[in-house]
Design an enzyme around this catalytic site. Structure first.
Site, mmCIF file in Angstrom:
data_model
loop_
_atom_site.group_PDB
_atom_site.id
_atom_site.type_symbol
_atom_site.label_atom_id
_atom_site.label_comp_id
_atom_site.label_asym_id
_atom_site.label_seq_id
_atom_site.Cartn_x
_atom_site.Cartn_y
_atom_site.Cartn_z
ATOM 1 N N LYS A 117 -9.881 -1.951 -3.692
ATOM 2 C CA LYS A 117 -10.578 -0.654 -3.680
ATOM 3 C C LYS A 117 -9.582 0.475 -3.886
ATOM 4 O O LYS A 117 -9.847 1.434 -4.582
ATOM 5 C CB LYS A 117 -11.272 -0.435 -2.337
ATOM 6 C CG LYS A 117 -12.386 -1.417 -2.064
ATOM 7 C CD LYS A 117 -13.037 -1.101 -0.716
ATOM 8 C CE LYS A 117 -13.889 -2.249 -0.247
ATOM 9 N NZ LYS A 117 -13.253 -3.074 0.788
ATOM 10 N N LYS A 169 0.823 -1.214 0.000
ATOM 11 C CA LYS A 169 0.000 0.000 0.000
ATOM 12 C C LYS A 169 0.853 1.259 0.000
ATOM 13 O O LYS A 169 0.548 2.207 -0.724
ATOM 14 C CB LYS A 169 -0.947 0.001 1.200
ATOM 15 C CG LYS A 169 -2.089 -0.968 0.960
ATOM 16 C CD LYS A 169 -3.188 -0.844 1.953
ATOM 17 C CE LYS A 169 -4.344 -1.713 1.452
ATOM 18 N NZ LYS A 169 -5.252 -2.116 2.473
ATOM 19 N N LYS A 200 -4.146 -7.582 -8.479
ATOM 20 C CA LYS A 200 -5.198 -7.951 -7.521
ATOM 21 C C LYS A 200 -6.275 -6.858 -7.487
ATOM 22 O O LYS A 200 -5.935 -5.679 -7.416
ATOM 23 C CB LYS A 200 -4.582 -8.098 -6.116
ATOM 24 C CG LYS A 200 -5.561 -8.598 -5.073
ATOM 25 C CD LYS A 200 -5.195 -8.154 -3.669
ATOM 26 C CE LYS A 200 -6.324 -7.377 -3.077
ATOM 27 N NZ LYS A 200 -6.182 -6.892 -1.729
#
Ligand code: AQP
Length: 333
Positions: free
Chosen positions: A202, A112, A199
Site C-alpha cells: 500500500k 519503510k 513487492k
C-alpha cells in the site's frame, strides 16, 4: 485445538498482495477446524498518521472486503484491533523483555524508512504490538505473507523471553504459547509483486485494489512494467511481470499456453497488449460475485459494525484472560 490469528492493516484499500498472501488464505483456513481470529489492525495503521475520518472508513472497508470475499463470520471472529485495548497493555509487558537489537534487525522498519516513511517510535516498536496481538489470543498458527515472517519470529522470541523471565519453568507454566507462521502454499501468493515488479505494498504506490474494475482497472493494468521488445521476439516467460499477474488468475493450462506462445515468438506470439486484455477479463471475472456482495454490504454499514462489535466481545474476553495471566506472572496482580 488450533487457534489461527492474523491481522491486516487498514492503511488503505486492500490489494492483490493482501488478497493472495493473506485474506484468501484466511478465508480458506477458516473452513478448517479450530478457532479463528482475524483483526483489522487500526492501531498499527496509526503509524502512517491517517486522517481520522479516512481511518474509520478504511476499517469498515476492510471488514466489508473480508465479508464480501466470503469470510464466514459465524466461524471466524472478525474484529477491530482497537476494540481490544488489552493488547496495548501486553505490548508494554513485552517491550520490557525485548532487546533493542531485536527491533533494530526488523527488515520492514528498514525498508519503510528507506522508502521515506517517518521513523516514529510507533513504527519502530510495531513488531511488539504485533507480538502482543498474536500472543493475546493464544494463537498457535499465524497465516501471513512472506514479508511478515520475521515479525512472527520476533513474536516467538518475545514469548520465549517472557516465559523465561516470568514462567514458573514447569511444562504447563508458560505464560504465552509459541506461535508458528503459515504462508500460502504457492510462493507467488506469499509474495505478490506490484505493478513495478517490487513487492506489492500500500505504501509503495504500486498496488492494485482487489475490487478495481472498468476503466480504472484497465489503466492500472497498463501500468504493469513491460519492455520494448517486439511480440515476435522469443522471450523467457520467467522475466515477464505481466505473465506473473496472469498466473495468479488463469487456470494452469491457460497460463502454460500463454507462456509457450511468448517463448516460441514468431508471427503468432501475443504482444503485451493482448496479455493485458486477457488479464483484465480474468480479474473482472474473478471478483465479479464478491464485488456484488461488497455493494450489498456497503448499503448496510450498520450490519457490518454489528458484526465487528460481536467479534470484539469474543476477542476481548480472550485477550483479557491472557493479560490477567501475564500481569499476575510479573507481579502486577
Ligand atoms: N505483496 C504481498 N504479497 C503477499 N502477501 C502480502 N501481504 C502484504 N503485501 C503482500 C500480506 O498481507 C497481510 C496484511 O498486510 P498489512 O497490510 O497488514 O501489512 P503489510 O504487510 O505492510 O502490507 P502493505 O501493503 O505492505 O501495507 P503497508 O504498505 O501499509 O505497510 C500480511 O499477512 C502480509 O504478509
Amino acid at each position: 485445538m488450533t487457534t489461527f490469528l492474523s491481522g491486516i492493516q487498514s492503511t488503505g484499500l486492500q490489494h492483490l498482495g493482501n488478497y493472495f498472501g493473506a485474506i484468501r488464505h484466511h478465508i480458506e483456513l477458516a473452513r478448517e477446524d479450530g478457532e479463528h481470529f482475524y483483526f483489522i489492525a487500526d492501531y498499527h495503521a496509526l503509524t502512517t498518521t491517517p486522517k481520522p475520518e479516512e481511518l474509520r472508513e478504511r476499517v469498515r472497508e476492510t471488514a466489508v472486503t473480508y465479508l464480501a470475499l466470503g469470510l464466514d463470520a459465524e466461524k471466524a471472529c472478525l474484529f477491530r484491533q482497537s476494540d481490544v485495548p488489552e493488547v496495548t497493555e501486553l505490548t508494554w509487558l513485552l517491550s520490557c523483555v525485548t532487546g533493542m537489537g531485536l527491533l533494530e534487525r526488523a527488515h520492514s522498519y528498514k525498508d519503510k524508512t528507506a522508502k521515506g516513511a517517518k521513523p516514529s517510535v510507533g513504527l519502530f516498536t510495531y513488531p511488539i504490538l504485533m507480538a502482543a496481538d498474536i500472543l493475546a489470543y493464544d494463537s498457535n498458527v499465524v497465516p501471513v505473507g512472506k514479508d511478515q515472517i520475521q515479525h512472527v519470529e520476533m513474536a516467538q522470541d518475545m514469548a520465549g523471553h517472557f516465559n523465561n523471565v516470568y514462567g514458573d519453568g514447569s511444562e504447563g507454566g508458560a505464560v504465552f504459547q509459541r506461535p508458528e507462521a503459515r504462508m500460502p502454499k504457492e510462493a507467488a501468493h506469499a509474495k505478490v509483486l506490484g505493478l513495478d515488479g517490487e513487492k506489492m505494498s500500500k505504501s509503495y504506490g504500486n498496488d492494485l485494489w482487489i475490487f478495481e474494475t472498468g476503466k480504472k482497472l484497465k489503466k492500472a493494468i497498463n501500468r504493469i512494467a513491460t519492455d520494448s521488445r517486439p511480440p515476435e521476439e522469443a522471450k523467457d516467460p520467467a522475466g515477464i511481470l505481466l505473465l506473473d499477474f496472469l498466473k495468479l488468475f488463469a487456470e494452469a493450462g491457460e497460463s502454460a499456453e500463454w507462456c509457450e506462445r511468448v517463448q516460441a515468438g514468431g508471427a503468432d506470439a501475443p504482444g503485451y497488449g493482448h496479455i493485458k486484455v486477457r488479464l483484465v477479463e480474468l480479474i473482472e471475472e474473478h471478483f465479479r460475485e464478491a464485488r456484488a456482495r461488497r455493494d450489498e454490504l456497503l448499503r448496510d454499514p450498520g450490519e457490518v459494525d454489528r458484526q465487528l462489535a460481536a467479534g470484539a466481545l469474543v476477542a476481548r474476553a480472550r485477550a483479557a484472560a491472557t493479560r490477567d495471566r501475564a500481569l499476575a506472572a510479573c507481579g502486577l496482580r
